[in-house]
Scaffold this motif. Structure first.
Motif, short mmCIF file in Angstrom:
data_model
loop_
_atom_site.label_atom_id
_atom_site.label_comp_id
_atom_site.label_asym_id
_atom_site.label_seq_id
_atom_site.Cartn_x
_atom_site.Cartn_y
_atom_site.Cartn_z
N UNK A 84 0.86 -1.18 0.00
CA UNK A 84 0.00 0.00 0.00
C UNK A 84 0.90 1.23 0.00
N UNK A 85 0.74 2.07 -0.99
CA UNK A 85 1.57 3.27 -1.11
C UNK A 85 0.87 4.51 -0.58
N UNK A 86 -0.46 4.53 -0.66
CA UNK A 86 -1.24 5.72 -0.32
C UNK A 86 -2.40 5.29 0.57
N UNK A 87 -2.55 5.93 1.71
CA UNK A 87 -3.71 5.69 2.56
C UNK A 87 -4.44 7.01 2.78
N UNK A 88 -5.71 7.05 2.36
CA UNK A 88 -6.53 8.24 2.55
C UNK A 88 -7.53 7.91 3.65
N UNK A 89 -7.36 8.55 4.80
CA UNK A 89 -8.20 8.32 5.97
C UNK A 89 -9.40 9.27 5.89
N UNK A 90 -10.51 8.77 5.37
CA UNK A 90 -11.63 9.63 5.01
C UNK A 90 -12.96 9.18 5.62
N UNK A 91 -13.01 8.00 6.22
CA UNK A 91 -14.29 7.46 6.68
C UNK A 91 -15.00 8.43 7.62
N UNK A 92 -16.30 8.61 7.37
CA UNK A 92 -17.10 9.55 8.16
C UNK A 92 -17.54 8.90 9.47
N UNK A 93 -17.42 9.67 10.56
CA UNK A 93 -17.87 9.22 11.88
C UNK A 93 -19.05 10.08 12.32
N UNK A 94 -20.15 9.46 12.61
CA UNK A 94 -21.33 10.22 13.05
C UNK A 94 -21.06 10.95 14.35
N UNK A 95 -21.82 12.02 14.57
CA UNK A 95 -21.63 12.79 15.79
C UNK A 95 -22.91 13.52 16.16
N UNK A 96 -23.00 13.89 17.42
CA UNK A 96 -24.14 14.68 17.91
C UNK A 96 -23.88 16.15 17.63
N UNK A 97 -24.79 16.79 16.91
CA UNK A 97 -24.69 18.22 16.63
C UNK A 97 -25.65 18.96 17.56
N UNK A 137 2.38 7.55 1.58
CA UNK A 137 1.63 8.79 1.69
C UNK A 137 0.42 8.55 2.59
N UNK A 138 0.35 9.27 3.69
CA UNK A 138 -0.78 9.22 4.60
C UNK A 138 -1.50 10.55 4.51
N UNK A 139 -2.78 10.51 4.17
CA UNK A 139 -3.56 11.74 3.97
C UNK A 139 -4.83 11.63 4.81
N UNK A 140 -5.00 12.58 5.70
CA UNK A 140 -6.12 12.57 6.65
C UNK A 140 -7.12 13.66 6.26
N UNK A 141 -8.36 13.26 6.05
CA UNK A 141 -9.41 14.23 5.71
C UNK A 141 -10.02 14.73 7.00
N UNK A 142 -9.77 15.99 7.27
CA UNK A 142 -10.21 16.63 8.51
C UNK A 142 -11.35 17.60 8.19
N UNK A 143 -11.37 18.73 8.85
CA UNK A 143 -12.39 19.77 8.64
C UNK A 143 -11.85 21.07 9.20
N UNK A 144 -12.20 22.16 8.57
CA UNK A 144 -11.79 23.46 9.11
C UNK A 144 -12.44 23.73 10.47
N UNK A 145 -13.46 22.97 10.82
CA UNK A 145 -14.10 23.15 12.13
C UNK A 145 -13.17 22.77 13.27
N UNK A 146 -12.08 22.09 12.98
CA UNK A 146 -11.08 21.81 14.00
C UNK A 146 -10.37 23.05 14.48
N UNK A 166 -2.65 14.67 15.58
CA UNK A 166 -2.17 13.30 15.36
C UNK A 166 -1.32 13.24 14.10
N UNK A 167 -1.77 13.88 13.04
CA UNK A 167 -1.07 13.81 11.75
C UNK A 167 0.34 14.38 11.81
N UNK A 168 0.53 15.47 12.55
CA UNK A 168 1.88 16.05 12.59
C UNK A 168 2.83 15.18 13.39
N UNK A 169 2.33 14.49 14.40
CA UNK A 169 3.18 13.55 15.14
C UNK A 169 3.58 12.37 14.26
#
Length: 249
Positions: A84-97, A137-146, A166-169
């Motif tokens: 595996x050369x590229x991992x895109x961490x994109x899975x959506x996790x539900x949350x209480x809004x 290549x590790x790529x994490x899909x985050x959100x500007x809400x962070x 986590x990603x910077x570590x």
């Protein structure tokens, strides 16, 4: 951008940003693993679309929060594609809004645990292969809400803030092995997950955006593809907002 010969795993790859990313990486030559949790038909449709257009893809089920499932999935990928050369961490996790004052610890903690466990489990599963290859290549899909708060989004934003850290570590620890780790942080994107936001509200957000519209999944996929490719070989530990200028770094 040529990704020929590369193997990419996209978690949550069946819909929205994940779907667009899976298709674009395949168009650029990568062999794509479309990971999904429950929507098998959508994942199989993405893989079929890629195959019909001359690419190579498989759809594999696996809960990214479950270590055993993801270790098994990665083993299957290694058997099929030899790495595996590229991992895109994109899975959506539900949350209480909801407002913080109305939130329970269980609601808040569920989102933090799911978000960070998914990143931890998937990263730990693919890192040994990338160390062996001396590249990845590790790529994490985050959100500007962070970084930029919005009402009722404290659970989601706090979890994504943790993902950003986590990603910077990961970038620091595994850089010596030729592995990069970067964060892509979309704002509002036109997907099924944002279908409950009215066109009027989306139009208003677009009017405040310097580039004049709300993002499409392909806008985010393009940035992910860049970070996955050779042109980004000396880019790691970065945070890239994909908001059309609504949020600027």
């Amino acid at each position: 951008m040529d990704l020929t010969g590369k193997v990419a795993m996209v978690t949550g790859g069946a819909r929205g940003i994940g779907r667009a990313t899976s298709i674009l990486l395949a168009e650029r030559g990568a062999k794509v693993v479309v990971n999904y949790l429950s929507n098998a038909s959508a994942a199989e449709a993405v893989a079929a679309h890629i195959q019909a257009n001359g690419g190579e893809a498989i759809a594999l089920q696996g809960d990214v929060r479950d270590r055993d499932q993801i270790q098994h999935l990665v083993s299957r990928v290694k058997e099929r594609f030899d790495g595996i050369d590229i991992m895109v961490c994109n899975a959506n996790m539900n949350f209480a809004a909801k407002p913080f004052a109305e939130m329970t610890w269980e609601e808040f903690g569920q989102k933090l645990n799911d978000e960070m466990r998914a990143a931890f489990v998937t990263t730990q599963a693919v890192i040994p292969l990338m160390i062996e290859q001396r590249s990845g290549r590790l790529i994490y899909v985050s959100s500007t809400l962070g970084k930029d708060p919005s009402p009722h989004m404290i659970a989601h934003g706090t979890a994504k803030g943790g993902l950003d850290t986590f990603a910077v570590y990961i970038a620091q620890e595994f850089g010596p092995y030729g592995i990069t780790a970067n964060v892509v942080a979309p704002g509002l994107v036109q997907t099924d997950a944002t279908a409950d936001i009215t066109d009027k509200e989306k139009g208003m957000i677009g009017s405040f955006t310097p580039l004049g519209r709300v993002a499409e999944p392909g806008d985010v996929a393009g940035v992910i593809s860049f970070l996955a490719g050779g042109d980004a070989r000396f880019v790691t530990g970065t945070y890239t907002p994909v908001t059309g200028g609504l949020v600027m770094e």
